[in-house]
Design an enzyme around this catalytic site. Structure first.
Site, PDB file in Angstrom:
ATOM      1  N   GLU A 112      -1.192  -4.017 -12.690  1.00 45.17           N
ATOM      2  CA  GLU A 112      -1.856  -2.718 -12.521  1.00 45.17           C
ATOM      3  C   GLU A 112      -1.530  -1.686 -13.594  1.00 45.17           C
ATOM      4  OE1 GLU A 112      -1.838  -4.591  -9.928  1.00 45.17           O
ATOM      5  OE2 GLU A 112      -3.525  -4.013  -8.652  1.00 45.17           O
ATOM      6  N   CYS A 165     -14.548   0.959   1.260  1.00 51.62           N
ATOM      7  CA  CYS A 165     -15.084   2.287   0.934  1.00 51.62           C
ATOM      8  C   CYS A 165     -14.041   3.180   0.261  1.00 51.62           C
ATOM      9  CB  CYS A 165     -15.583   2.966   2.207  1.00 51.62           C
ATOM     10  SG  CYS A 165     -14.261   3.325   3.397  1.00 51.62           S
ATOM     11  N   GLN A 225     -12.410   5.478   1.436  1.00 49.08           N
ATOM     12  CA  GLN A 225     -12.521   6.889   1.794  1.00 49.08           C
ATOM     13  C   GLN A 225     -11.290   7.467   2.491  1.00 49.08           C
ATOM     14  OE1 GLN A 225     -17.039   6.743   2.881  1.00 49.08           O
ATOM     15  NE2 GLN A 225     -16.266   8.739   3.426  1.00 49.08           N
ATOM     16  N   ASP A 247     -19.958  12.168   7.553  1.00 52.54           N
ATOM     17  CA  ASP A 247     -19.981  10.788   7.105  1.00 52.54           C
ATOM     18  C   ASP A 247     -19.348   9.941   8.194  1.00 52.54           C
ATOM     19  OD1 ASP A 247     -17.298  11.251   6.865  1.00 52.54           O
ATOM     20  OD2 ASP A 247     -17.332  11.385   4.685  1.00 52.54           O
ATOM     21  N   ARG A 306       4.522  -9.856  -8.959  1.00 49.84           N
ATOM     22  CA  ARG A 306       3.073  -9.619  -9.013  1.00 49.84           C
ATOM     23  C   ARG A 306       2.635  -9.591 -10.465  1.00 49.84           C
ATOM     24  NH1 ARG A 306      -0.699  -5.458  -5.582  1.00 49.84           N
ATOM     25  NH2 ARG A 306      -2.599  -6.597  -6.007  1.00 49.84           N
ATOM     26  N   LYS A 330     -26.833  23.548  -7.864  1.00 51.12           N
ATOM     27  CA  LYS A 330     -25.502  24.004  -8.293  1.00 51.12           C
ATOM     28  C   LYS A 330     -25.306  23.738  -9.782  1.00 51.12           C
ATOM     29  CE  LYS A 330     -23.266  21.487  -5.224  1.00 51.12           C
ATOM     30  NZ  LYS A 330     -24.188  21.156  -4.135  1.00 51.12           N
ATOM     31  N   MET A 350       0.866  -1.194   0.000  1.00 51.86           N
ATOM     32  CA  MET A 350       0.000   0.000   0.000  1.00 51.86           C
ATOM     33  C   MET A 350       0.887   1.223   0.000  1.00 51.86           C
ATOM     34  SD  MET A 350      -2.755  -0.841   2.944  1.00 51.86           S
ATOM     35  CE  MET A 350      -1.704  -1.881   3.952  1.00 51.86           C
ATOM     36  N   CYS A 373     -12.466  -4.355   6.800  1.00 49.81           N
ATOM     37  CA  CYS A 373     -12.396  -3.322   5.757  1.00 49.81           C
ATOM     38  C   CYS A 373     -13.688  -3.374   4.950  1.00 49.81           C
ATOM     39  CB  CYS A 373     -11.203  -3.593   4.847  1.00 49.81           C
ATOM     40  SG  CYS A 373     -11.276  -2.632   3.326  1.00 49.81           S
ATOM     41  N   HIS A 411      -4.932   0.641 -13.633  1.00 49.70           N
ATOM     42  CA  HIS A 411      -5.537   1.820 -13.016  1.00 49.70           C
ATOM     43  C   HIS A 411      -6.472   2.551 -13.986  1.00 49.70           C
ATOM     44  CE1 HIS A 411      -3.658   1.317  -9.254  1.00 49.70           C
ATOM     45  NE2 HIS A 411      -2.435   1.487  -9.690  1.00 49.70           N
ATOM     46  N   TYR A 462       1.511  -0.778 -14.681  1.00 42.38           N
ATOM     47  CA  TYR A 462       2.804  -0.103 -14.543  1.00 42.38           C
ATOM     48  C   TYR A 462       3.788  -0.661 -15.584  1.00 42.38           C
ATOM     49  CZ  TYR A 462       0.947   1.770 -10.159  1.00 42.38           C
ATOM     50  OH  TYR A 462       0.182   2.423  -9.223  1.00 42.38           O
ATOM     51  N   GLY A 468       5.289   0.922  -2.953  1.00 44.03           N
ATOM     52  CA  GLY A 468       6.236   0.794  -4.062  1.00 44.03           C
ATOM     53  C   GLY A 468       7.400   1.775  -3.990  1.00 44.03           C
TER      54      GLY A 468
HETATM   55  P1  NAP Z   1     -24.418  16.565   0.407  1.00 41.72           P
HETATM   56  O1  NAP Z   1     -23.397  15.806  -0.309  1.00 41.72           O
HETATM   57  O2  NAP Z   1     -24.058  17.860   1.028  1.00 41.72           O
HETATM   58  O3  NAP Z   1     -25.628  16.789  -0.603  1.00 41.72           O
HETATM   59  C1  NAP Z   1     -26.781  17.480  -0.274  1.00 41.72           C
HETATM   60  C2  NAP Z   1     -27.538  17.810  -1.549  1.00 41.72           C
HETATM   61  O4  NAP Z   1     -28.685  18.515  -1.206  1.00 41.72           O
HETATM   62  C3  NAP Z   1     -26.746  18.654  -2.485  1.00 41.72           C
HETATM   63  O5  NAP Z   1     -26.896  18.062  -3.776  1.00 41.72           O
HETATM   64  C4  NAP Z   1     -27.406  20.027  -2.428  1.00 41.72           C
HETATM   65  O6  NAP Z   1     -27.295  20.477  -3.752  1.00 41.72           O
HETATM   66  C5  NAP Z   1     -28.809  19.709  -1.972  1.00 41.72           C
HETATM   67  N1  NAP Z   1     -29.387  20.686  -1.053  1.00 41.72           N
HETATM   68  C6  NAP Z   1     -28.864  21.175   0.086  1.00 41.72           C
HETATM   69  N2  NAP Z   1     -29.737  22.000   0.680  1.00 41.72           N
HETATM   70  C7  NAP Z   1     -30.835  22.030  -0.085  1.00 41.72           C
HETATM   71  C8  NAP Z   1     -32.076  22.686   0.006  1.00 41.72           C
HETATM   72  N3  NAP Z   1     -32.357  23.501   1.039  1.00 41.72           N
HETATM   73  N4  NAP Z   1     -32.978  22.496  -0.968  1.00 41.72           N
HETATM   74  C9  NAP Z   1     -32.712  21.688  -1.993  1.00 41.72           C
HETATM   75  N5  NAP Z   1     -31.548  21.026  -2.132  1.00 41.72           N
HETATM   76  C10 NAP Z   1     -30.626  21.195  -1.183  1.00 41.72           C
HETATM   77  O7  NAP Z   1     -25.056  15.716   1.542  1.00 41.72           O
HETATM   78  P2  NAP Z   1     -25.679  14.278   1.520  1.00 41.72           P
HETATM   79  O8  NAP Z   1     -25.879  13.755   0.146  1.00 41.72           O
HETATM   80  O9  NAP Z   1     -26.849  14.408   2.411  1.00 41.72           O
HETATM   81  O10 NAP Z   1     -24.574  13.393   2.185  1.00 41.72           O
HETATM   82  C11 NAP Z   1     -24.169  13.619   3.535  1.00 41.72           C
HETATM   83  C12 NAP Z   1     -22.698  13.267   3.706  1.00 41.72           C
HETATM   84  O11 NAP Z   1     -22.472  11.908   3.502  1.00 41.72           O
HETATM   85  C13 NAP Z   1     -21.818  14.014   2.749  1.00 41.72           C
HETATM   86  O12 NAP Z   1     -20.621  14.344   3.403  1.00 41.72           O
HETATM   87  C14 NAP Z   1     -21.526  13.000   1.707  1.00 41.72           C
HETATM   88  O13 NAP Z   1     -20.276  13.228   1.075  1.00 41.72           O
HETATM   89  C15 NAP Z   1     -21.506  11.723   2.515  1.00 41.72           C
HETATM   90  N6  NAP Z   1     -21.881  10.587   1.658  1.00 41.72           N
HETATM   91  C16 NAP Z   1     -21.061  10.237   0.666  1.00 41.72           C
HETATM   92  C17 NAP Z   1     -21.428   9.203  -0.170  1.00 41.72           C
HETATM   93  C18 NAP Z   1     -20.536   8.771  -1.300  1.00 41.72           C
HETATM   94  O14 NAP Z   1     -19.485   9.344  -1.496  1.00 41.72           O
HETATM   95  N7  NAP Z   1     -20.920   7.794  -2.068  1.00 41.72           N
HETATM   96  C19 NAP Z   1     -22.626   8.557   0.001  1.00 41.72           C
HETATM   97  C20 NAP Z   1     -23.453   8.965   1.022  1.00 41.72           C
HETATM   98  C21 NAP Z   1     -23.086   9.999   1.843  1.00 41.72           C
HETATM   99  P3  NAP Z   1     -27.757  21.882  -4.271  1.00 41.72           P
HETATM  100  O15 NAP Z   1     -27.653  22.810  -3.082  1.00 41.72           O
HETATM  101  O16 NAP Z   1     -26.836  22.216  -5.386  1.00 41.72           O
HETATM  102  O17 NAP Z   1     -29.121  21.670  -4.757  1.00 41.72           O
HETATM  103 FE1  SF4 Z   2     -11.022  -0.325   3.992  1.00 43.15          FE
HETATM  104 FE2  SF4 Z   2     -12.402   1.954   3.906  1.00 43.15          FE
HETATM  105 FE3  SF4 Z   2     -10.506   1.545   5.734  1.00 43.15          FE
HETATM  106 FE4  SF4 Z   2      -9.837   1.923   3.199  1.00 43.15          FE
HETATM  107  S1  SF4 Z   2     -10.821   3.407   4.526  1.00 43.15           S
HETATM  108  S2  SF4 Z   2      -9.009   0.396   4.572  1.00 43.15           S
HETATM  109  S3  SF4 Z   2     -11.470   0.835   2.191  1.00 43.15           S
HETATM  110  S4  SF4 Z   2     -12.440   0.447   5.534  1.00 43.15           S
END
Ligand code: NAP
Ligand code: SF4
Length: 677
Positions: free
Chosen positions: A171, A344, A346, A662, A221, A569, A32, A341, A259, A173, A65
């Protein structure tokens, strides 16, 4: 998902011979990139990082690496091992690992056309789609010198005390770039036929073996599935494996996917164990130990792959961030205590891609071992934690582990909070493991649980410390018609409390909006069943076809349900998603026909649907269901009431700050708060 409570892990824990070494078990901590080498106190941090994982009893640890020369670095700050004196500085890391009974191998990685530097090199001058720099075509002299650089780098590692090296041939490389026609268009001795394309890999292994002698562990590898067009077919991979064995490698590790591949390989949308057949193909070709890797995260799955004879060893990388003591816990019969793990990415890959040192969402200590303590407190306190989501559970488990007397109140009759919603997104049921781990730790360390009890002011008297982890509630936008029967919150949809119709508008294109859209269009089999996953992403499940591809990974796979997602947005919807997973989510939605649009003004909701202004023009979007994914508000009523009574509280997680909450921030805050009590 399979049961992690399997009784016997006999194969995994059995020793195995590799070259001159008898390994204590079948588990390798895979390479890693940590970025710890660029941190202040980098040596102390690296020693702590690797020694902790050796104490966890992995048989071999492979480092991140190291480039064998200046052209092969990832970027201008990428680590190298071409200077013998510099390499000697790594000796304390080797000694710390060996003192704990593990072997340590330095990974030798020449980034080839993935090197983000001016003057990067490759077999042919073809730019990688993920790099803006165009590589220079290597001359015959460059190639011979680079083989010599690998041999010198291995000798430097040996002199520094490493037990061996892993030569990175997968991967996408440099070495991998030589082996396939996708990137090797040469017409000299290093290109054309498979024999010629394999020559660079084979000569590199031979040179390393000759330079370092028979006792030095040489792992190669191999790319067991390139997952790019013009990648190697299974027969070429098998032929290369045999040549690598003959050239002197002791172990063949496997890598999956370049990648630049458009197929997800390690993130949560990939079924566990999806690549085991690719490793089995390599194993069928050789007699040295073959290692399966990628998306193997539980001891039960590892044991299953080993016991079924598909591989001789298992390499896990991220699982050792999540739990450095993975193997030790298995050996001690505590497999159910492993912090798993959840794939994610993240805090590991996404941190690395944003130039931060590696860590882990489920284990904030990873990569910061020197910042945390294990010593029990001298002054045990009575601690109340209100809220049983990620933040509350992490606080309670860690505080109790350190000797505090902890009571956790949770209004619902089950733990998990937002994790119970997050887990509904395809592949995110991995969060169940986090729930298992933290609730298990709370039980182990004697946290008193008050489930189904909404803590009131009177419940919270007599504690030395009150922690408010009451989380968030979905934000309801101030919009005419938001109480229309067609409107549901993401919580109602993900929890199954409300079902969505055939046409759905998702308001809000953040992380949760994307997760909800995916939940609405993706079948569970696509993330849990290898054949269904392969069908979705155009992968040949037998890994026989060139590159292991059976079709176009981005080919449409329309869903029966029509989903359209909006945000106000004007930026690209999904721009804020994780670097290493956002592209998967965006591609998956595109494949399933989900439209995503920004720059929208919401007007009102009524029987006709959602009324919006787009480019200043009014439009009505008819929908059976309109799902609000419009962010969250903190749940602070209790905290405010306590403050009114003069009780000092500490707020964490979503209660403290709902924006961008989150599980990563929630767990990190919880563990750090407990450490500071
Ligand atoms: P977020 O990423 O901040 O998104 C909220 C959405 O709601 C935005 O698209 C915003 O866009 C809209 N919004 C905000 N206020 C609003 C209002 N008053 N009226 C209408 N639209 C409004 O938050 P989230 O989706 O609730 O996620 C929460 C957290 O969890 C975040 O940190 C996110 O990154 C994390 N999370 C990440 C993932 C992933 O990466 N896959 C999955 C789940 C959660 P506009 O203001 O442009 O409309
Ligand atoms: Fe696994 Fe997520 Fe931790 Fe990375 S951050 S090691 S993907 S649990």
């Amino acid at each position: 998902m399979e049961n992690t409570q399997r009784e016997s892990f006999e194969t995994m824990l059995s020793p195995i011979r590799a070259g001159a070494h008898m390994l204590r078990n079948r588990i390798i901590m895979g390479s890693m990139h940590t970025r710890l080498e660029n941190e202040p106190d980098s040596l102390a941090k690296q020693i702590a990082f690797y020694a902790e994982r050796a104490r966890g009893e992995a048989a071999i640890l492979v480092t991140g690496g190291f480039s064998p020369n200046a052209e092969g670095v990832f970027d201008s700050e990428g680590p190298r091992i071409d200077d013998p004196d510099e390499a000697l500085h790594l000796r304390p890391i080797c000694e710390a690992v060996q003192a704990e009974g593990s072997l340590i191998c330095a990974q030798l990685l020449h980034a080839g056309r993935y090197a983000k530097i001016e003057g990067c090199v490759a077999p042919s001058p073809i730019r990688a789609p993920i790099n803006r720099f165009i590589p220079r075509e290597m001359t015959d002299a460059d190639i011979r010198r680079t083989i010599e650089d690998f041999a010198k780098a291995a000798a430097n590692a040996q002199a520094a005390g490493f037990d061996g090296v892993e030569i990175m041939g997968s991967e996408g490389y440099l070495i991998n770039e030589f082996t396939v026609t996708h990137t090797n268009k040469r017409e000299d001795d290093w290109g054309g036929s498979a024999e010629n394309r394999h020559r660079f890999a084979v000569e590199t292994v031979r040179a390393v073996r000759e330079r370092c002698g028979p006792d030095f562990l040489v792992i190669y590898r191999i790319s067991a599935a390139d997952l790019v067009e013009g990648g190697a077919p299974a027969d070429e991979i098998a032929a290369l494996a045999r040549k690598i064995e003959a050239a002197g490698a002791d172990i063949l590790n496997t890598g999956i996917g370049w990648h630049e591949a458009r197929v997800p390989t390690i993130a949560y949308p990939v079924p566990r164990g999806a690549w085991r057949q690719a490793a089995a193909n390599v194993k069928a070709a050789v007699s040295i130990p073959v290692v399966a890797s990628n998306r193997i995260n539980t001891p039960a799955l590892a044991e299953d792959i080993l016991a079924s004879g598909e591989a001789d060893m298992i390499s896990m990388a991220r699982p050792f961030l999540a739990d450095p003591h993975f193997v030790k816990k298995v050996r001690e019969g505590r497999a159910d205590e492993i912090n798993t793990c959840i794939a994610c990415n993240q805090a590991c890959l996404d941190f690395i891609f944003s130039d931060r040192p590696v860590s882990c969402l489920v284990n904030p200590r990873a990569g910061r071992e020197t910042e945390f303590r294990d010593t029990l407190t001298d002054t045990p306190r009575k601690v109340a934690v209100v809220g049983g989501g990620a933040a509350g559970m992490a606080t309670a488990a860690e505080a109790a582990r350190l000797g505090h007397v902890v009571t956790l109140f949770e209004a619902h009759d089950r733990l998990g909070g937002q994790l119970n919603l997050a887990r509904a997104a395809p592949g995110k049921d991995e969060f169940d493991e986090t729930l298992r781990y933290y609730s298990g730790q709370m039980h182990k360390h004697g946290v008193t649980l008050r489930l189904g009890q909404r803590a009131g002011l009177d419940d919270l008297t007599g504690f030395d410390h009150v922690v408010i982890a009451t989380g968030v509630t979905p934000r309801i936008p101030d919009l005419s018609g938001v109480d229309h029967p067609s409107v549901a919150t993401y919580a109602e949809i993900l929890s199954g409390e409300r079902a969505a119709g055939d046409s759905v508008v998702v308001m809000g294109a953040g992380g949760i909006g994307h997760d909800v859209a995916e939940f609405l269009v993706t079948g569970s089999a696509e993330v849990h069943d290898t054949n269904a996953f392969c069908e979705t992403w155009g992968v040949d499940p037998a890994f026989a076809a060139p590159g292991g591809l059976a079709g176009d990974p981005l080919a449409p796979k329309p869903s029966r349900r029509k989903v359209i997602m909006f945000q106000r947005k004007t930026s690209k919807p999904g721009a804020g998603l994780g670097v290493s997973t956002g592209w998967i989510l965006r591609n998956a939605l595109r494949k399933h026909g989900v439209e995503a649009m920004g720059g929208v003004v919401y007007d009102r909701i009524d029987d006709a649907g959602l009324h919006i202004l787009m480019d200043g023009k009014p439009k009505v979007i008819a929908a059976d269901t309109i799902v609000l994914c419009t962010g969250q508000e903190p749940e602070r009523a209790l905290a405010e009431a306590l403050a009114g009574r003069g009780v000092t509280v500490t707020m964490i997680g979503g209660a403290k700050e709902a924006a961008e909450l989150d599980a990563l921030r929630a767990i990190d805050e919880g563990v750090r708060l407990a450490q500071g009590l």
